[in-house]
Design a protein around this motif. Sequence first.
Motif, PDB file in Angstrom:
ATOM      1  N   LYS A  57      -1.629  17.369   3.584  1.00 14.48           N
ATOM      2  CA  LYS A  57      -2.004  16.074   4.150  1.00 14.48           C
ATOM      3  C   LYS A  57      -2.516  15.138   3.057  1.00 14.48           C
ATOM      4  O   LYS A  57      -2.159  13.955   3.018  1.00 14.48           O
ATOM      5  CB  LYS A  57      -3.070  16.290   5.216  1.00 14.48           C
ATOM      6  N   THR A  58      -3.330  15.667   2.167  1.00 12.36           N
ATOM      7  CA  THR A  58      -3.895  14.859   1.085  1.00 12.36           C
ATOM      8  C   THR A  58      -2.800  14.322   0.164  1.00 12.36           C
ATOM      9  O   THR A  58      -2.803  13.137  -0.191  1.00 12.36           O
ATOM     10  CB  THR A  58      -4.895  15.699   0.268  1.00 12.36           C
ATOM     11  N   VAL A  59      -1.870  15.180  -0.197  1.00  8.58           N
ATOM     12  CA  VAL A  59      -0.785  14.769  -1.102  1.00  8.58           C
ATOM     13  C   VAL A  59       0.095  13.720  -0.421  1.00  8.58           C
ATOM     14  O   VAL A  59       0.480  12.723  -1.038  1.00  8.58           O
ATOM     15  CB  VAL A  59       0.041  15.993  -1.549  1.00  8.58           C
ATOM     16  N   ARG A  60       0.391  13.921   0.853  1.00  8.68           N
ATOM     17  CA  ARG A  60       1.233  12.977   1.589  1.00  8.68           C
ATOM     18  C   ARG A  60       0.554  11.605   1.653  1.00  8.68           C
ATOM     19  O   ARG A  60       1.200  10.571   1.445  1.00  8.68           O
ATOM     20  CB  ARG A  60       1.517  13.523   2.982  1.00  8.68           C
ATOM     21  N   ARG A  61      -0.737  11.597   1.916  1.00  8.94           N
ATOM     22  CA  ARG A  61      -1.463  10.326   1.998  1.00  8.94           C
ATOM     23  C   ARG A  61      -1.584   9.648   0.633  1.00  8.94           C
ATOM     24  O   ARG A  61      -1.524   8.425   0.535  1.00  8.94           O
ATOM     25  CB  ARG A  61      -2.835  10.538   2.608  1.00  8.94           C
ATOM     26  N   ASN A  62      -1.769  10.438  -0.413  1.00  6.37           N
ATOM     27  CA  ASN A  62      -1.829   9.852  -1.763  1.00  6.37           C
ATOM     28  C   ASN A  62      -0.494   9.225  -2.140  1.00  6.37           C
ATOM     29  O   ASN A  62      -0.463   8.156  -2.760  1.00  6.37           O
ATOM     30  CB  ASN A  62      -2.243  10.910  -2.781  1.00  6.37           C
ATOM     31  N   ALA A  63       0.601   9.877  -1.776  1.00  8.20           N
ATOM     32  CA  ALA A  63       1.922   9.306  -2.053  1.00  8.20           C
ATOM     33  C   ALA A  63       2.095   7.993  -1.290  1.00  8.20           C
ATOM     34  O   ALA A  63       2.634   7.016  -1.830  1.00  8.20           O
ATOM     35  CB  ALA A  63       3.016  10.298  -1.677  1.00  8.20           C
ATOM     36  N   ALA A  64       1.630   7.950  -0.063  1.00  5.47           N
ATOM     37  CA  ALA A  64       1.716   6.718   0.718  1.00  5.47           C
ATOM     38  C   ALA A  64       0.876   5.615   0.090  1.00  5.47           C
ATOM     39  O   ALA A  64       1.295   4.449   0.061  1.00  5.47           O
ATOM     40  CB  ALA A  64       1.267   6.989   2.148  1.00  5.47           C
ATOM     41  N   ARG A  65      -0.296   5.963  -0.428  1.00  6.16           N
ATOM     42  CA  ARG A  65      -1.138   4.972  -1.113  1.00  6.16           C
ATOM     43  C   ARG A  65      -0.417   4.389  -2.319  1.00  6.16           C
ATOM     44  O   ARG A  65      -0.429   3.175  -2.541  1.00  6.16           O
ATOM     45  CB  ARG A  65      -2.439   5.620  -1.572  1.00  6.16           C
ATOM     46  N   VAL A  66       0.201   5.266  -3.105  1.00 10.59           N
ATOM     47  CA  VAL A  66       0.907   4.803  -4.300  1.00 10.59           C
ATOM     48  C   VAL A  66       2.043   3.869  -3.902  1.00 10.59           C
ATOM     49  O   VAL A  66       2.231   2.804  -4.516  1.00 10.59           O
ATOM     50  CB  VAL A  66       1.427   6.001  -5.125  1.00 10.59           C
ATOM     51  N   LEU A  67       2.803   4.229  -2.876  1.00  7.29           N
ATOM     52  CA  LEU A  67       3.902   3.370  -2.424  1.00  7.29           C
ATOM     53  C   LEU A  67       3.383   2.018  -1.928  1.00  7.29           C
ATOM     54  O   LEU A  67       4.004   0.978  -2.190  1.00  7.29           O
ATOM     55  CB  LEU A  67       4.685   4.063  -1.310  1.00  7.29           C
ATOM     56  N   THR A  68       2.269   2.026  -1.233  1.00  8.06           N
ATOM     57  CA  THR A  68       1.688   0.781  -0.736  1.00  8.06           C
ATOM     58  C   THR A  68       1.297  -0.134  -1.887  1.00  8.06           C
ATOM     59  O   THR A  68       1.607  -1.332  -1.872  1.00  8.06           O
ATOM     60  CB  THR A  68       0.460   1.080   0.141  1.00  8.06           C
ATOM     61  N   ILE A  69       0.660   0.417  -2.889  1.00 10.18           N
ATOM     62  CA  ILE A  69       0.241  -0.384  -4.045  1.00 10.18           C
ATOM     63  C   ILE A  69       1.464  -0.901  -4.803  1.00 10.18           C
ATOM     64  O   ILE A  69       1.494  -2.059  -5.242  1.00 10.18           O
ATOM     65  CB  ILE A  69      -0.683   0.422  -4.981  1.00 10.18           C
ATOM     66  N   LEU A  70       2.496  -0.060  -4.941  1.00 11.52           N
ATOM     67  CA  LEU A  70       3.728  -0.508  -5.604  1.00 11.52           C
ATOM     68  C   LEU A  70       4.348  -1.682  -4.847  1.00 11.52           C
ATOM     69  O   LEU A  70       4.800  -2.660  -5.453  1.00 11.52           O
ATOM     70  CB  LEU A  70       4.734   0.641  -5.699  1.00 11.52           C
ATOM     71  N   ASN A  71       4.374  -1.585  -3.521  1.00 12.84           N
ATOM     72  CA  ASN A  71       4.936  -2.675  -2.718  1.00 12.84           C
ATOM     73  C   ASN A  71       4.091  -3.938  -2.823  1.00 12.84           C
ATOM     74  O   ASN A  71       4.632  -5.050  -2.863  1.00 12.84           O
ATOM     75  CB  ASN A  71       5.079  -2.242  -1.261  1.00 12.84           C
ATOM     76  N   GLU A  72       2.776  -3.786  -2.878  1.00 11.08           N
ATOM     77  CA  GLU A  72       1.900  -4.946  -3.059  1.00 11.08           C
ATOM     78  C   GLU A  72       2.171  -5.626  -4.388  1.00 11.08           C
ATOM     79  O   GLU A  72       2.240  -6.857  -4.467  1.00 11.08           O
ATOM     80  CB  GLU A  72       0.438  -4.532  -2.998  1.00 11.08           C
ATOM     81  N   LYS A  73       2.310  -4.829  -5.433  1.00 15.16           N
ATOM     82  CA  LYS A  73       2.569  -5.383  -6.754  1.00 15.16           C
ATOM     83  C   LYS A  73       3.928  -6.085  -6.803  1.00 15.16           C
ATOM     84  O   LYS A  73       4.070  -7.145  -7.409  1.00 15.16           O
ATOM     85  CB  LYS A  73       2.491  -4.309  -7.836  1.00 15.16           C
ATOM     86  N   ALA A  74       4.933  -5.496  -6.152  1.00 17.47           N
ATOM     87  CA  ALA A  74       6.261  -6.106  -6.115  1.00 17.47           C
ATOM     88  C   ALA A  74       6.219  -7.420  -5.351  1.00 17.47           C
ATOM     89  O   ALA A  74       6.845  -8.410  -5.757  1.00 17.47           O
ATOM     90  CB  ALA A  74       7.261  -5.151  -5.491  1.00 17.47           C
ATOM     91  N   ALA A  75       5.487  -7.463  -4.258  1.00 20.99           N
ATOM     92  CA  ALA A  75       5.393  -8.689  -3.466  1.00 20.99           C
ATOM     93  C   ALA A  75       4.664  -9.788  -4.234  1.00 20.99           C
ATOM     94  O   ALA A  75       5.073 -10.956  -4.204  1.00 20.99           O
ATOM     95  CB  ALA A  75       4.671  -8.405  -2.149  1.00 20.99           C
ATOM     96  N   SER A  76       3.593  -9.424  -4.929  1.00 20.98           N
ATOM     97  CA  SER A  76       2.864 -10.438  -5.693  1.00 20.98           C
ATOM     98  C   SER A  76       3.693 -10.939  -6.882  1.00 20.98           C
ATOM     99  O   SER A  76       3.613 -12.107  -7.245  1.00 20.98           O
ATOM    100  CB  SER A  76       1.521  -9.901  -6.161  1.00 20.98           C
ATOM    101  N   ALA A  77       4.499 -10.064  -7.458  1.00 29.98           N
ATOM    102  CA  ALA A  77       5.371 -10.487  -8.564  1.00 29.98           C
ATOM    103  C   ALA A  77       6.455 -11.427  -8.044  1.00 29.98           C
ATOM    104  O   ALA A  77       6.824 -12.390  -8.720  1.00 29.98           O
ATOM    105  CB  ALA A  77       5.992  -9.279  -9.232  1.00 29.98           C
ATOM    106  N   ALA A  78       6.959 -11.151  -6.847  1.00 32.48           N
ATOM    107  CA  ALA A  78       7.992 -12.021  -6.270  1.00 32.48           C
ATOM    108  C   ALA A  78       7.409 -13.388  -5.898  1.00 32.48           C
ATOM    109  O   ALA A  78       8.079 -14.410  -6.047  1.00 32.48           O
ATOM    110  CB  ALA A  78       8.594 -11.350  -5.035  1.00 32.48           C
TER     111      ALA A  78
END
Length: 68
Positions: free
Chosen positions: A44-65
């Motif tokens: 559960k911890t690993v799955r949630r950490n992966a989701a956190r990383v994906l969320t931050i990546l998407n935030e960074k991509a959106a702010s760059a766009a």
Amino acid sequence: MNAQELRDKTPDQLREQLTELKKEQFNLRFQAATGQLENPARMKTVRRNAARVLTILNEKAASAADAE
């Protein structure tokens, strides 16, 4: 790992960390299937950490766009 630590990393570092988390998730699933998993809560911890990383990546991509 919290969101602030992740926001301080570069997108390349985040992708690398996501790859490591996905590998760990695969290994944990394999251990669970063979009955060798010692700490089921780790999945559960690993799955949630992966989701956190994906969320931050998407935030960074959106702010760059938006910046362009």
